[in-house]
Design a protein around this motif. Structure first.
Motif, mmCIF file in Angstrom:
data_model
loop_
_atom_site.group_PDB
_atom_site.id
_atom_site.type_symbol
_atom_site.label_atom_id
_atom_site.label_comp_id
_atom_site.label_asym_id
_atom_site.label_seq_id
_atom_site.Cartn_x
_atom_site.Cartn_y
_atom_site.Cartn_z
ATOM 1 N N LEU A 61 0.805 -1.233 0.000
ATOM 2 C CA LEU A 61 0.000 0.000 0.000
ATOM 3 C C LEU A 61 0.833 1.276 0.000
ATOM 4 O O LEU A 61 0.471 2.258 -0.662
ATOM 5 C CB LEU A 61 -0.949 -0.011 1.208
ATOM 6 N N GLY A 62 1.942 1.270 0.736
ATOM 7 C CA GLY A 62 2.787 2.470 0.808
ATOM 8 C C GLY A 62 3.414 2.785 -0.536
ATOM 9 O O GLY A 62 3.209 3.879 -1.100
ATOM 10 N N TYR B 184 -4.408 3.414 2.080
ATOM 11 C CA TYR B 184 -3.185 3.362 2.887
ATOM 12 C C TYR B 184 -3.520 3.641 4.356
ATOM 13 O O TYR B 184 -3.067 2.949 5.263
ATOM 14 C CB TYR B 184 -2.175 4.388 2.354
#
Ligand code: F6P
Length: 529
Positions: A154-155, A343
């Motif tokens: 996600l990052g 996120y």
């Protein structure tokens, strides 16, 4: 450390309960708080290119002051120091929490493992961009596929997407996370194995989804190259499980470390950020780290009243405790930030979805909140109706980017429409509208929001923004006295899925589960119906 195990034991709690009452009265009007002409300057903060306007909240100086008292009672200052000094604050896993060390500027960074890793990232990025890194057929790598899930996906996904205007070189980045084979198939559909590099990002190197996708990638490569000797040219691993990566076949030189003091959802600053460095280059990656580091300094240096993450956390805890608030929405008015809500879902909900205190006693308050949201203005045409006229209490974080990346007149005009919509939503939610004749048109108003304005979407500012939410999450955990850095619930899910997989794929009928799961297994085994 605080002597109090629950915020409800603090004297401030009772005071806050009382102070919250006037804001709930029928005749209360949030908009009237702006009779104080200095409300904006009193209830906003600026750090570098980031402005937090929290004036449209159900809050006055007194309630804010008592919230600060609560934070003191819960040992905020000591807990922050403990984290930065590397004390093992992740007590259930006996680990330090030092992701902030990853963003200390390389020249000042005392940890040589981190600086060595950054140098290795730099070499890799250069080799890939220059074409020195070649695939099994001797061709330059064109596509890089990150295989990972949760914090290992996600990052980098958010940041690569958000910084699309900073892309350097001609490498294309792709992300595969899902166990559903369609995700992998869709990504590789147009890719050529000869020119594709895979990054297996997995701190544990033991996550089912990632292992499955990585094995599939290996098969795909071998099917094309007709030899298993190609793996070392086509795989990078980022992991703390060196043996796992070596067993899989990744060359030792292609393995990047991640340490036990970096939690998965706090790992974008580590080698997990390699996709970012590949997309936007190492200099921009360093700027991204620098932006986060500047937020760390802000967080460390400022009193609660002047501290952005602390203020945001205090407001969240205030609403959760006294306003029956179960969820909060994050609505970025920026297409580039469309991944931000996803996120933040992991960051906040995996960190704060806890019901035991750090001392393993049941919590006495609601903890965590459901974080959701999508980009504006699309969100205005889907769920905003509920925010305007529904019965739920949902505070919103609006995120606006002041300057557009493009300078064309046409873009500027559209950007102004976008910003106007962002501001008009927070205004309408606050003011509401009373209609005596047609009461179905009445909107009550008094709906609170924060507005975060970023001057421009660049690596530095994005780093600051993400670090802001990290620290906000940490402060919430201190106020609720829970551990923000473990995720035992997720671990249970993983264990159960192994045993259900066994039953789903076995030819023997099973009868030791509940009748719902048993019958669903039967149904799925025969292909439905
Ligand atoms: O979702 C649970 C989790 O453990 C996250 O905390 C983590 O980011 C993700 O799985 C992936 O884990 P790993 O990097 O070990 O594959």
């Amino acid at each position: 450390m605080s002597q109090i195990n629950s915020p409800t034991q603090s004297k401030a709690w009772e005071k806050l309960d009382k102070l919250s009452k006037p804001f709930k009265k029928e005749d209360f009007r949030l908009v009237n708080l702006f009779n104080d002409s200095r409300r904006f300057s009193r209830f906003s903060l600026k750090h570098n290119s980031l402005t937090l306007d929290y004036s449209k909240n159900l809050l006055d100086q007194e309630s804010l002051q008592i919230l600060v008292e609560l934070a003191k009672d819960m040992g905020l200052e000591e807990s922050v120091t403990a984290m930065f000094q590397g004390e093992k604050i992740n007590t259930s896993e006996n680990r330090s929490v030092l992701h902030t060390t990853l963003r200390i500027p390389a020249k000042e960074n005392p940890n040589s493992e981190i600086t060595d890793c950054l140098k290795k990232m730099e070499r890799t990025v250069t080799r890939l961009h220059s074409g020195e890194w070649k695939g099994f057929a001797g061709k330059k790598i064109k596509d890089v596929v990150n295989i990972g899930i949760g914090g290992s996906d996600l990052g980098p996904l958010l940041v690569c997407d958000a910084l699309a205007d900073f892309k350097v070189g001609d490498l294309n980045m792709h992300f595969v996370s899902s166990l559903d084979p369609s995700h992998f198939d869709d990504v590789i559909e147009t890719l050529n194995p000869e020119t594709t590099l895979f990054i297996v990002a997995s701190k544990s190197f033991d996550t089912l989804e990632t292992k499955q996708n990585a094995s599939f990638a290996k098969k795909w490569l071998i099917a094309s190259s007709k030899t298993s000797e190609v793996i070392d040219r086509h795989f990078i691993a980022i992991t703390s499980n060196l043996d796992g990566a070596i067993d899989f076949g990744v060359a030792k030189d292609n393995i990047f470390p991640i340490w036990d003091w970096v939690g998965g959802r706090y790992s974008v600053w580590s080698a997990i950020g390699l996709p970012i460095a590949i997309c936007v280059g190492m200099d921009n990656f360093f700027d991204f780290l620098a932006g986060a580091h500047s937020m760390d300094r802000h967080f460390l240096a400022n009193t609660p009243e002047k501290n952005m993450p602390v203020i945001m956390a205090l407001i969240a805890v205030w609403y959760s405790a006294f306003f029956n608030c179960h969820s909060c929405a994050v609505v970025p008015y920026s297409h580039r930030l469309k991944e931000l809500p996803f996120y933040l879902q992991q960051l906040c909900m995996e960190s704060l979805g806890k019901s035991m205190t750090k001392e393993n006693k049941p919590v006495l308050t609601r903890t965590g909140e459901i974080v959701w949201g999508t980009v504006g203005t699309n969100s205005q045409h889907s769920y905003f109706q509920l925010l305007h006229q529904g019965t739920q209490f949902v505070p919103i974080d609006f995120v606006a980017v002041a300057k557009t990346a493009s300078s064309s007149i046409d873009h500027n005009e559209r950007h102004s429409h976008l910003l106007a919509n962002c501001l008009s939503q927070s205004l309408a939610l606050m003011e509401g509208k009373h209609e005596n004749q047609e009461r179905h048109k009445t909107t009550t108003g008094n709906k609170p929001s924060n507005t975060l304005v970023i001057d421009a979407l660049n690596p530095f500012n994005l780093g600051s923004l993400i670090a802001l939410y990290e620290h906000k999450t940490f402060v919430q955990s201190i106020l609720w006295n829970i551990n923000a850095f473990d995720q035992w619930g997720v671990e249970l899910g993983k264990i159960v899925s192994k045993s259900v997989f066994g039953k789903l794929t076995s030819s023997n009928p099973s009868d030791d589960l509940d009748s719902s799961t048993e019958n669903l297994i039967k149904l799925l085994k025969k292909g439905g119906s």
